[in-house]
Design an enzyme around this catalytic site. Structure first.
Site, mmCIF file in Angstrom:
data_model
loop_
_atom_site.group_PDB
_atom_site.id
_atom_site.type_symbol
_atom_site.label_atom_id
_atom_site.label_comp_id
_atom_site.label_asym_id
_atom_site.label_seq_id
_atom_site.Cartn_x
_atom_site.Cartn_y
_atom_site.Cartn_z
ATOM 1 N N GLU A 135 0.958 -1.130 -0.285
ATOM 2 C CA GLU A 135 -0.183 -0.099 0.255
ATOM 3 C C GLU A 135 1.096 1.246 -0.691
ATOM 4 O OE1 GLU A 135 -3.442 2.315 0.027
ATOM 5 O OE2 GLU A 135 -3.122 0.119 0.052
ATOM 6 N N ASP A 136 1.744 1.195 1.069
ATOM 7 C CA ASP A 136 2.702 2.085 1.157
ATOM 8 C C ASP A 136 3.754 2.642 -0.157
ATOM 9 O OD1 ASP A 136 0.589 3.430 2.162
ATOM 10 O OD2 ASP A 136 1.851 2.940 4.596
#
Length: 748
Positions: free
Chosen positions: A76-77
């Protein structure tokens, strides 16, 4: 911030043969990917996955789950991809990390539909592997512990989300310690004033009773050891702030009125020792009546097992006791996580078979099955929240099968819990061998036998009686299907008539190629839409036969016989009496209401006599008009679409007119509806009924009573209401009365 070797050591303490290389690789990969990223607190971002992993080590989870915790934010990051994680760590870990990625940005306190879709996403992600849930809960717990660095608005939003979904979900998975901490952390931000007040009072109480907990622990332990339970372990603790606050609210108590702020756990070697310890304690100290619960013989659905009792113990203090084995204590603390260390079918110290498919996980699977039931997002959310929050009662079928239900459940809830088809066909119930009303609230230990009928359709009013999401969703679905069937029947007759006028033959097969032009999913939906008046039969004709040239038909007298041709809202032509021929067609004497100009109905010409069915129709009902043909009844009679009387006209489609309400707020009036009440035959029943009717601003026009049994009286009431909403409110209020067994609306 925890260091790499410290994390490995924590895992090796409970799993000496853990894959150290996997843990080191996951740590290094997460450290490299998150790089210089910072959290809102200013700490390195890698501190978050490390703390999540540490929380999971407290639950003694395997190294694969710890590795997933370290990696859970990478896709996600960071620049990490699923393919890269699969290659480095294997598909199993890659699948879990991707599952967490899909639910990372949940926004569960927005509009209901979006909230429901996100909850679906969460449950679907954890349905294949419960480890996704464990990592997600640990992730949420660490975020709540570090929430102070967020803005006030974000703190409130995340706290509400945690209190609504994650805390009760942890509870349903049996993870009580995590649930309590999540609730306390949320409580602190949702209601800071109450949190501070309760916390200060608990601190004062703790200082005032300093040494009391130790004293009670010692007395209990000495008593148990003296009676042969030499390995008994006793631990006392003060209740958490949110637990105390919730009890004060639910029982309307002040802090000073609380008598059981302290709880004690007695841990023994085996199940016989649990009951032996209970007998020892009850023999020594007085028991508080009604406060004993046996969750060993009847475990909760989240696998929780323990004996609960409350005694007036040492120093005349009211004390809550929980007596359990060591294994039961592990499950009480860690819930479903406690099962992950055991193989399927492995024996535990209590002589029980443990399985990864625990009761808590079974509940989760059953909840996932609701996704396939076709409920709306709002209904699914309501269902799931009901299942998360409700406490339970345990009832039995006549064959001894145990059914767990929310507290306050009725025999209808019981029937739907056994099987949807049983619920749909329920007409009565026996509770402990006696026939009882379906509104009866079930109690622990009740034996329930359901009485069924093959022709029964669940009344819509049942939705106000039941408390389980499954029952409520099934009743709505059955009601929708019954109404849809009626709409489809009406629509089919309208379409046959319209196609016949155009010289065409109507068939379902002919409609299929035109569905995309009509914006419908299937033929039955399209036909029902015509019956509901949402779509014109002429639109269907044009969609099926685009080249058809429609002849324009105008409203004009068809001759000198006193009848008038009128086009209805559906495009059909009907012969209706022409009131311009004075005296030739007298108005009906059965409740005629005059011209349609004075009746709020669309789809009828202004020169038609209109009357309502004997049992009435109210604004909000789907209605249909039937042209009258007898000498004593000319014009049109308006019926609710649910009226069984309409079956008489199935073979006379030319008498059907599609009509709808056309209300004018300036000239609002009441309309009659008939309801049937089955009430207890006892003094005061009629007074309670009349008072309830008056409280919701409803007028009783006619009341007839018939004594149908020694204990029950049947009452038929003609009531005057403003609309369907008020009528449903009346039905719901009457259902709540203890003296009322059943309430339903009559349509014939």
């Amino acid at each position: 911030m925890m260091r790499q070797y410290e994390l490995v050591e924590r895992v090796q303490k409970y799993k000496p043969d853990a894959n150290e290389a996997l843990l080191n690789k996951a740590y290094v990969y997460a450290m490299q990917k998150h790089g210089q990223q910072k959290r809102a607190s200013g700490d390195p971002y890698i501190s978050h996955p490390l703390e999540v992993a540490a929380i999971l080590t407290d639950m003694h989870l395997d190294e694969s789950t710890i590795a997933v915790a370290l990696l859970h934010d990478t896709i996600e990051d960071t620049t990490a991809t699923r393919a890269e994680i699969d290659e480095l760590f294997g598909e199993d870990i890659g699948r879990l990390v991707e599952g967490l990625t899909k639910i990372k940005k949940l926004d569960l306190v927005t509009k209901k539909a979006k909230q429901a879709e996100n909850l679906r996403k969460l449950l679907l992600a954890i349905s294949d592997d419960v480890r996704v849930l464990l990592v997600k809960l640990a992730d949420r717990l660490h975020n709540m512990r570090t929430l102070d660095h967020m803005s006030p608005e974000k703190r409130a939003r995340i706290s509400e989300e945690t209190m609504d979904i994650y805390a009760p979900l942890a509870g349903r998975m049996g993870m009580q310690d995590m649930r309590e901490e999540l609730e306390d952390l949320s409580f602190r931000h949702i209601n800071p004033e109450a949190y501070d007040t309760v916390t200060k009072r608990l601190e004062e109480l703790s200082r005032r009773n300093e040494g009391l907990v130790k004293k009670i622990e010692t007395e209990l332990r000495d008593l148990l050891v003296a009676n042969g339970l030499t390995n008994a372990y006793v631990k006392g603790r003060q209740k958490k702030p949110y637990s105390v606050f919730r009890k004060m609210q639910s029982k309307s108590l002040s802090f000073e009125q609380l008598s059981d702020v302290y709880g004690f756990r007695i841990i023994v070697d085996d199940i016989p020792s649990c009951y032996r310890g209970l007998g020892i304690v009850h023999t020594r100290w007085r028991v508080v009546p009604g406060r004993f619960k046996d969750y060993i013989s009847t475990p909760k659905q989240n696998d929780y097992r323990s004996l609960h009792t409350t005694i007036v113990g040492p120093s005349s203090q009211r004390i809550e006791l929980q007596i359990r084995t060591k294994r039961m204590h592990e499950i009480a603390e860690f819930g479903i996580a406690a099962h992950t260390l055991y193989k399927d079918g492995a024996m535990n110290g209590d002589g029980d078979i443990l399985s990864r498919r625990s009761n808590a996980y079974s509940w989760l699977r059953h909840t996932i099955e609701a996704l396939a039931e076709g409920d709306s997002p709002e209904e699914f959310l309501e269902h799931t929240k009901l299942e998360l929050f409700q406490d339970q009662v345990f009832c039995f079928t006549p064959k001894g099968k145990l059914i767990a239900l929310p507290r306050g459940a009725t025999p209808i809830d019981f029937a739907y819990a056994v099987h949807t088809n049983i619920g749909d066909t329920t007409v009565g119930a026996k509770i402990n061998g006696r026939i009882m009303p379906l509104v009866t609230r079930l109690a622990n230990g009740d034996e329930v036998e359901i009485i069924r009928s093959g022709v029964q359709v669940p009344p819509a009013a049942w939705e106000e009686i039941v408390v389980t999401g499954k029952a409520r969703a099934a009743i709505r679905r059955a009601t929708r299907m019954a109404i849809r069937k009626q709409y489809a029947g009406l629509g089919h007759r309208i379409l046959e008539r319209t196609f016949d006028r155009a010289g065409k033959v109507f068939s379902r097969e002919a409609m299929k190629p035109a569905l995309h032009r009509l914006g419908q999913k299937d033929v039955e939906d399209a036909i029902a839409s015509v019956g509901r008046g949402e779509m014109s039969s002429l639109d269907v004709l044009r969609a099926v036969y685009p080249d058809h040239q429609e002849e324009r038909i105008t409203s004009k007298p068809s001759g000198d016989d006193g009848w008038f041709n009128v086009r209805s809202a559906t495009g059909m032509i009907f012969k209706i009496p022409d009131k311009g021929k004075a005296g030739e067609h007298p108005a009906s004497g059965l409740g005629a209401l005059g011209d349609a100009e004075s009746v709020p109905i669309r789809g009828i010409s202004s020169n038609i006599d209109v009357q309502f069915a004997p049992t009435g129709a109210v604004p909000g009902d789907r209605i249909v008009g039937i042209t009258n043909t007898t000498e004593n009844a000319k014009g049109i009679t308006i019926y609710p679409i649910q009226s069984p009387v309409l079956q008489r006209f199935d073979e006379q489609p030319d008498r059907w007119i599609d009509v709808r309400w056309d209300l004018d707020e300036a000239n609002k009036s009441r309309f009659m509806a008939r309801i049937l009440v089955n009430a207890l035959n006892e003094p005061g029943t009629l007074a309670k009924l009349a008072r309830t009717v008056a409280d919701v601003d409803v007028n009783i026009r006619v009341l007839n009573t018939v004594r149908v049994a020694t204990d029950f009286t049947e009452m038929a009431l003609d009531v005057e209401v403003w609309d369907l909403r008020q009528l449903n409110q009346l039905l719901a209020q009457l259902t709540e009365l203890d003296c009322i067994a059943t309430v339903r609306r009559l349509y014939e």
